[in-house]
Design a protein around this motif. Sequence first.
Motif, PDB file in Angstrom:
ATOM      1  N   ARG A  34       0.855  -1.196   0.000  1.00 50.09           N
ATOM      2  CA  ARG A  34       0.000   0.000   0.000  1.00 50.09           C
ATOM      3  C   ARG A  34       0.887   1.242   0.000  1.00 50.09           C
ATOM      4  O   ARG A  34       2.072   1.139   0.238  1.00 50.09           O
ATOM      5  N   ARG A  35       0.293   2.374  -0.209  1.00 56.11           N
ATOM      6  CA  ARG A  35       1.044   3.630  -0.144  1.00 56.11           C
ATOM      7  C   ARG A  35       1.251   3.988   1.323  1.00 56.11           C
ATOM      8  O   ARG A  35       0.282   4.245   2.055  1.00 56.11           O
ATOM      9  N   TRP A  96       9.839   4.773   0.937  1.00 57.24           N
ATOM     10  CA  TRP A  96       8.563   5.203   0.369  1.00 57.24           C
ATOM     11  C   TRP A  96       7.917   3.988  -0.301  1.00 57.24           C
ATOM     12  O   TRP A  96       8.320   3.591  -1.382  1.00 57.24           O
ATOM     13  N   ARG A  98       5.006   2.080  -2.199  1.00 57.94           N
ATOM     14  CA  ARG A  98       3.829   2.300  -3.036  1.00 57.94           C
ATOM     15  C   ARG A  98       3.809   1.251  -4.141  1.00 57.94           C
ATOM     16  O   ARG A  98       4.846   0.901  -4.702  1.00 57.94           O
ATOM     17  N   ASP A 108       7.091  10.737  -5.840  1.00 51.06           N
ATOM     18  CA  ASP A 108       8.257  10.191  -5.133  1.00 51.06           C
ATOM     19  C   ASP A 108       9.329  11.276  -4.983  1.00 51.06           C
ATOM     20  O   ASP A 108       9.870  11.497  -3.904  1.00 51.06           O
ATOM     21  N   HIS A 133       8.642  -1.013  -4.056  1.00 51.59           N
ATOM     22  CA  HIS A 133       7.675  -1.130  -5.151  1.00 51.59           C
ATOM     23  C   HIS A 133       7.276  -2.591  -5.324  1.00 51.59           C
ATOM     24  O   HIS A 133       7.655  -3.445  -4.518  1.00 51.59           O
TER      25      HIS A 133
END
Length: 145
Positions: A34-35, A96, A98, A108, A133
């Motif tokens: 998930r983000r 990060w 996502r 990003d 990712h």
Amino acid sequence: MTRLDTTTDRTHPPIPTDEDIRQRVGDLLDRAVRRQWWTLYLDDQDVQRPVLMPMAGYPVDPHEPCGAEGTMAEALANRLASIVGEIGAAKVVFVWERPGSDELTSGDREWAGALGAACRAAGVEVRAQLILHDGGVRWIALEDV
């Protein structure tokens, strides 16, 4: 917030190189679900502190106003400065997360650049930033933000 026992667990030696950091993040987080944004904390010997903190639901725009604290990125950097002091960390690593490809998006770049700058202003050393990712982990180079 997840606590890791890095004081007695031999699987958490210092992670001083870029490849060591990329490998540790891959071992801990594997692939995007998930983000959200993760923070890992390192001491002055590059040993990971026993805290791994996710944050979901952060805004799309890091420059979004956040009351008297300035922007969202500035507010987060100020909170990170407090956490770093409380847990005896010297550096932070941002991941990060996502879903999607390993290609850096404008979002990003925007978040990595804004939070990196806000952390510098707040006296927080950012050791690394990575993207988690669909296929794993990608390093974000300074020239990419």
